[in-house]
Scaffold this motif. Structure first.
Motif, PDB file in Angstrom:
ATOM      1  N   PRO A   1      -3.834   7.350  14.484  1.00 53.18           N
ATOM      2  CA  PRO A   1      -4.314   5.738  14.245  1.00 53.18           C
ATOM      3  C   PRO A   1      -3.083   4.912  13.381  1.00 53.18           C
ATOM      4  O   PRO A   1      -3.249   3.751  13.326  1.00 53.18           O
ATOM      5  N   ASP A   2      -1.814   5.550  13.306  1.00 48.49           N
ATOM      6  CA  ASP A   2      -0.938   4.971  12.557  1.00 48.49           C
ATOM      7  C   ASP A   2       0.004   3.925  13.308  1.00 48.49           C
ATOM      8  O   ASP A   2       0.876   3.403  12.597  1.00 48.49           O
ATOM      9  N   GLY A   3      -0.242   3.722  14.604  1.00 47.11           N
ATOM     10  CA  GLY A   3       0.416   2.757  15.362  1.00 47.11           C
ATOM     11  C   GLY A   3       1.505   3.477  16.200  1.00 47.11           C
ATOM     12  O   GLY A   3       1.455   4.757  16.283  1.00 47.11           O
TER      13      GLY A   3
ATOM     14  N   PRO B   1      -7.708   2.966  13.430  1.00 45.00           N
ATOM     15  CA  PRO B   1      -6.500   2.683  14.118  1.00 45.00           C
ATOM     16  C   PRO B   1      -5.911   1.310  13.889  1.00 45.00           C
ATOM     17  O   PRO B   1      -6.468   0.517  13.877  1.00 45.00           O
ATOM     18  N   GLU B   2      -4.655   1.300  13.790  1.00 40.68           N
ATOM     19  CA  GLU B   2      -4.134  -0.090  13.741  1.00 40.68           C
ATOM     20  C   GLU B   2      -4.429  -1.170  14.507  1.00 40.68           C
ATOM     21  O   GLU B   2      -4.919  -2.178  14.059  1.00 40.68           O
TER      22      GLU B   2
ATOM     23  N   VAL C   1      -8.317   2.390   5.793  1.00 42.79           N
ATOM     24  CA  VAL C   1      -7.118   1.663   6.366  1.00 42.79           C
ATOM     25  C   VAL C   1      -5.928   2.348   5.460  1.00 42.79           C
ATOM     26  O   VAL C   1      -5.924   2.224   4.345  1.00 42.79           O
ATOM     27  N   GLN C   2      -4.880   2.546   6.314  1.00 41.59           N
ATOM     28  CA  GLN C   2      -3.685   2.949   5.540  1.00 41.59           C
ATOM     29  C   GLN C   2      -3.033   1.662   5.042  1.00 41.59           C
ATOM     30  O   GLN C   2      -3.180   0.622   5.441  1.00 41.59           O
ATOM     31  N   ILE C   3      -2.797   2.206   3.601  1.00 38.92           N
ATOM     32  CA  ILE C   3      -2.297   1.074   2.880  1.00 38.92           C
ATOM     33  C   ILE C   3      -1.057  -0.191   3.244  1.00 38.92           C
ATOM     34  O   ILE C   3      -0.986  -1.081   2.974  1.00 38.92           O
ATOM     35  N   ARG C   4      -0.236   0.545   4.218  1.00 35.88           N
ATOM     36  CA  ARG C   4       0.607  -0.364   4.944  1.00 35.88           C
ATOM     37  C   ARG C   4       0.206  -1.442   5.555  1.00 35.88           C
ATOM     38  O   ARG C   4       1.037  -2.377   5.974  1.00 35.88           O
TER      39      ARG C   4
END
Length: 469
Positions: free
Chosen positions: A106-108, A292-293, A309-312
């Motif tokens: 999911p990170d892109g 996912p992004e 959601v990933q904090i990035r």
């Protein structure tokens, strides 16, 4: 993988869910949309009935470089390969296999090879067109080899909720991956041929490893199957009791909640833990432990949701046109955005008791096992529901045909505490309460013997004893 097509179907599914909510209509979930966590085995597909199989699939998802330089997650291994399926079954499998890669990575799309990478475990939940739930248990790791290389994900698809057990299975898969992919197949075949154990029971798998011989691997389910997919410790290590209570208050009123962290495992564990706090009720809306992004814009919609959601991607989240959202930073252990009334939602006296209970745990968590922590934390929140709505059965009126109807007005009016009554009047309007009551109204025996009913009986007996003493 057709990411655009999958995103379009998910957007359509969420839009219909909003329309159903506004029109107070119900219809089945669709197109493998991420959905609410259900109880283990609920509306499961045939392969999971009666504990026949541990899992439906094991897939390996790898990153393949595209012409533009980006990487695309792709399934490079699938076990078992299914043949002679009916048309509907084949379409279901295609939808499932199309969704899996996106949630494994999911990170892109921007990746670079690594020489070192710490493996991590996480999970996701998908709901099929017939409403059946499938869980993806994932282990991301760096394959054995020399030089820089890309990570891959081993994903076990099952309709059974037991995170701890599948984490141990993934440990065995990772150990074999360091030897050879060929060693994984016989282990998974042995697992597939073994029955899923009952709570508190153990199943033993024989597995041969070159140079080590035959190993006996014991897989044991916790005695309390209600908490076998939960790790409350992950939540308590990152958030204060006060913040946990605010999150719980938002969840019981079915608001929008977003959790932020960088590690997929942290997001997965914490969201599962928050959903488990709602027992005996079930979160009935969009539920995605790791978004996912490419789906952040789609998921952040007007309906209730609980997502990670990933904090990035924090800025992207904050740019979404959302109202009444609770934004929780798990990295720093604080709330970034809130509605503002979270500390006033729950009855003051019960909230104070819950804070004391959680605080007591924090002072002793170094000497407690995971099972003890789970039991104590769960007990705290179950007791809250016992005190507020545990009298529901006395206000279900039964017809001669056996159909029950909750006398909602009398049910609320019977509560003597003004603060409790104020809370319950809001809570009875939620979908989670409606679904719970609908099940209770269908069958008198539905709740008999369950943990919640046991706690209600204990509480009522204690009240009688105090009254008579």
């Amino acid at each position: 993988m057709d990411v655009r097509g999958f995103t379009t179907r998910l957007r359509r599914s969420l839009r219909r869910r909003l329309e159903r909510r506004e029109g107070n209509q119900e219809s089945p979930a669709e197109d493998c949309a991420p959905e609410a966590p259900r109880k283990a085995g609920e509306r499961s597909s045939l392969s999971c009935l009666g504990g026949q199989f541990f899992f439906e699939y094991l897939v390996v998802v790898s990153l393949k470089k595209k012409s533009g330089g980006d990487y695309e997650p792709t399934i490079t291994y699938q076990f078992p390969k299914r043949e002679n399926m009916l048309r509907g079954q084949k379409e279901e499998e295609e939808r499932l296999l199309q969704a899996i890669p996106l949630f494994c990575f999911p990170d892109g799309k921007n990746w670079a090879p690594f020489t070192e990478y710490t493996s991590e475990t996480f999970s996701f939940v998908l709901t099929n067109v017939d409403g059946s739930r499938k869980i993806g248990y994932c282990r991301r790791l760096l394959p054995v080899g020399r030089g820089a290389r890309l990570p891959e994900v081993f994903c076990i698809i099952s309709c059974l909720g037991c995170f701890g057990l599948f984490s141990k299975i993934l440990d065995e898969v990772e150990k074999r991956r360091q030897i050879s992919m060929a060693v994984i197949y016989p282990f998974m075949q042995g697992l597939r041929e073994s029955p899923f154990p009952a709570p508190g029971k153990t199943v033993t798998i024989k597995s041969f490893i070159p140079e080590s011989g035959t190993e006996l691997i014991e897989l044991t389910r916790p005695l309390d199957s209600r908490l076998e997919h939960v790790e409350f410790q992950a939540l308590l290590q990152r958030l204060t009791p006060g913040i946990i209570i605010q999150i719980f208050a938002s969840a019981v009123l079915e608001r929008r909640i977003i959790f932020l962290a960088e590690e997929l495992s942290v997001l997965s564990q914490c969201i599962h833990a928050v959903a488990a706090l709602l027992y005996p009720f079930t979160w009935a809306h969009t539920y995605i432990p790791v978004v996912p992004e490419c789906l952040i814009d789609t998921v952040c919609c007007p309906t209730p949701f609980m997502v990670g959601v990933q904090i990035r991607h924090l800025q992207q989240v904050q740019d979404q046109p959302m109202e009444e959202v609770l934004l929780v930073n798990l990295v720093e252990g604080k709330i970034l955005t809130s509605v503002g009334d979270e500390e006033e939602v729950l009855p003051a006296k019960l909230q104070s008791e819950m804070l004391t209970s959680l605080g007591r745990h924090n002072s002793n968590n170094n000497v407690q096992t995971s099972e003890q922590v789970n039991a104590q934390v769960s007990e705290c929140f179950v007791h809250f529901f016992v005190r507020t709505v545990g009298h529901y059965a006395a206000y279900i009126k039964w017809s001669k045909s056996g159909q029950g109807t909750l006398q909602e007005r009398a049910f609320c009016k019977s509560i003597t505490s003004k603060s409790c009554r104020k809370f319950v009047k809001k809570f009875v309007k939620t979908q989670m309460f409606s679904l719970f009551i609908q099940e209770a109204e269908r069958n008198r025996a539905t709740q008999e013997g369950c943990y919640f009913q046991q706690k209600i009986t204990e509480y009522q007996e204690q009240k009688k004893q105090r009254k008579n003493s």
